[in-house]
Design a protein around this motif. Sequence first.
Motif, PDB file in Angstrom:
ATOM      1  N   ALA A 101       0.830  -1.209   0.000  1.00  0.00           N
ATOM      2  CA  ALA A 101       0.000   0.000   0.000  1.00  0.00           C
ATOM      3  C   ALA A 101       0.863   1.256   0.000  1.00  0.00           C
ATOM      4  O   ALA A 101       0.581   2.213  -0.723  1.00  0.00           O
ATOM      5  N   ALA A 102       1.912   1.265   0.808  1.00  0.00           N
ATOM      6  CA  ALA A 102       2.798   2.426   0.853  1.00  0.00           C
ATOM      7  C   ALA A 102       3.532   2.595  -0.476  1.00  0.00           C
ATOM      8  O   ALA A 102       3.670   3.719  -0.976  1.00  0.00           O
ATOM      9  N   PHE A 103       3.992   1.500  -1.054  1.00  0.00           N
ATOM     10  CA  PHE A 103       4.713   1.559  -2.327  1.00  0.00           C
ATOM     11  C   PHE A 103       3.830   2.153  -3.421  1.00  0.00           C
ATOM     12  O   PHE A 103       4.209   3.097  -4.113  1.00  0.00           O
ATOM     13  N   VAL A 104       2.613   1.621  -3.568  1.00  0.00           N
ATOM     14  CA  VAL A 104       1.693   2.100  -4.604  1.00  0.00           C
ATOM     15  C   VAL A 104       1.310   3.553  -4.353  1.00  0.00           C
ATOM     16  O   VAL A 104       1.261   4.373  -5.279  1.00  0.00           O
ATOM     17  N   SER A 105       1.064   3.897  -3.106  1.00  0.00           N
ATOM     18  CA  SER A 105       0.671   5.259  -2.770  1.00  0.00           C
ATOM     19  C   SER A 105       1.769   6.267  -3.102  1.00  0.00           C
ATOM     20  O   SER A 105       1.493   7.350  -3.634  1.00  0.00           O
ATOM     21  N   VAL A 106       3.005   5.928  -2.811  1.00  0.00           N
ATOM     22  CA  VAL A 106       4.114   6.846  -3.113  1.00  0.00           C
ATOM     23  C   VAL A 106       4.308   6.981  -4.625  1.00  0.00           C
ATOM     24  O   VAL A 106       4.547   8.087  -5.125  1.00  0.00           O
ATOM     25  N   VAL A 107       4.192   5.876  -5.351  1.00  0.00           N
ATOM     26  CA  VAL A 107       4.333   5.959  -6.813  1.00  0.00           C
ATOM     27  C   VAL A 107       3.242   6.838  -7.406  1.00  0.00           C
ATOM     28  O   VAL A 107       3.508   7.707  -8.239  1.00  0.00           O
ATOM     29  N   VAL A 108       2.005   6.651  -6.966  1.00  0.00           N
ATOM     30  CA  VAL A 108       0.893   7.460  -7.498  1.00  0.00           C
ATOM     31  C   VAL A 108       1.056   8.926  -7.114  1.00  0.00           C
ATOM     32  O   VAL A 108       0.892   9.824  -7.947  1.00  0.00           O
ATOM     33  N   SER A 109       1.392   9.198  -5.844  1.00  0.00           N
ATOM     34  CA  SER A 109       1.520  10.598  -5.423  1.00  0.00           C
ATOM     35  C   SER A 109       2.716  11.285  -6.074  1.00  0.00           C
ATOM     36  O   SER A 109       2.712  12.501  -6.232  1.00  0.00           O
ATOM     37  N   ALA A 129       8.311   2.748   1.708  1.00  0.00           N
ATOM     38  CA  ALA A 129       7.602   1.524   2.094  1.00  0.00           C
ATOM     39  C   ALA A 129       8.443   0.696   3.063  1.00  0.00           C
ATOM     40  O   ALA A 129       7.911   0.146   4.034  1.00  0.00           O
ATOM     41  N   GLY A 130       9.749   0.628   2.821  1.00  0.00           N
ATOM     42  CA  GLY A 130      10.626  -0.117   3.734  1.00  0.00           C
ATOM     43  C   GLY A 130      10.689   0.519   5.115  1.00  0.00           C
ATOM     44  O   GLY A 130      10.597  -0.173   6.135  1.00  0.00           O
ATOM     45  N   SER A 133       7.403  -0.007   6.960  1.00  0.00           N
ATOM     46  CA  SER A 133       7.312  -1.385   7.451  1.00  0.00           C
ATOM     47  C   SER A 133       8.180  -1.594   8.680  1.00  0.00           C
ATOM     48  O   SER A 133       7.751  -2.227   9.650  1.00  0.00           O
ATOM     49  N   LEU A 134       9.386  -1.060   8.638  1.00  0.00           N
ATOM     50  CA  LEU A 134      10.283  -1.203   9.795  1.00  0.00           C
ATOM     51  C   LEU A 134       9.734  -0.484  11.017  1.00  0.00           C
ATOM     52  O   LEU A 134       9.752  -1.021  12.127  1.00  0.00           O
ATOM     53  N   ILE A 135       9.238   0.715  10.825  1.00  0.00           N
ATOM     54  CA  ILE A 135       8.757   1.504  11.962  1.00  0.00           C
ATOM     55  C   ILE A 135       7.493   0.906  12.562  1.00  0.00           C
ATOM     56  O   ILE A 135       7.408   0.684  13.767  1.00  0.00           O
ATOM     57  N   PHE A 136       6.488   0.639  11.720  1.00  0.00           N
ATOM     58  CA  PHE A 136       5.179   0.261  12.257  1.00  0.00           C
ATOM     59  C   PHE A 136       5.057  -1.228  12.586  1.00  0.00           C
ATOM     60  O   PHE A 136       4.438  -1.584  13.579  1.00  0.00           O
ATOM     61  N   ILE A 137       5.631  -2.092  11.776  1.00  0.00           N
ATOM     62  CA  ILE A 137       5.465  -3.528  12.022  1.00  0.00           C
ATOM     63  C   ILE A 137       6.565  -4.062  12.925  1.00  0.00           C
ATOM     64  O   ILE A 137       6.294  -4.736  13.925  1.00  0.00           O
ATOM     65  N   VAL A 138       7.814  -3.754  12.624  1.00  0.00           N
ATOM     66  CA  VAL A 138       8.929  -4.279  13.421  1.00  0.00           C
ATOM     67  C   VAL A 138       9.116  -3.459  14.691  1.00  0.00           C
ATOM     68  O   VAL A 138       9.124  -3.999  15.795  1.00  0.00           O
TER      69      VAL A 138
END
Length: 149
Positions: A101-109, A129-130, A133-138
């Motif tokens: 979701a973050a990857f697609v959102s950044v590409v579109v924006s 996106a990386g 993922s590191l901040i919120f999930i890990v």
Amino acid sequence: MRKLTLKVNHELFGGLLLIGIGAYAYYHGQQYAFGSLARMGPGFLPQVLSMMLCTMGGILAITSQLKPSSAIDLQLGQVLVVAASMVLFAMLLRPAGLFTAAFVSVVVSSWADRQITWPGRIVLALVVAGLASLIFIVGLGMNMPLWWG
């Protein structure tokens, strides 16, 4: 695309934002006992800090009127692309996962910026996106999917 030119005073908006945040914090800090200087209650610090924040916001808003405003060119297409990318992120988060979701959102924006190249868009999207993922999930241990599924 048609351009819309706006006169914007950034310091005025910043001062009003500080006043708003301070007023919100003061309102919610009133549910705790204030106390006194000799015997401070749990609401003393939040209320005093929120009053100081409102004061600083007021000073910033008043002094901003002494400076000229700067003009910005706003293109409606760029605003719509960024807004669409936020909606797309919200729609993709659960089914596709945070990274996707973050990857697609950044590409579109990034389509709102005509100067960035496709390799730049991909690198930017991978980094954002990386990090997300590191901040919120890990780091924070939030329970959300990383990938599809």
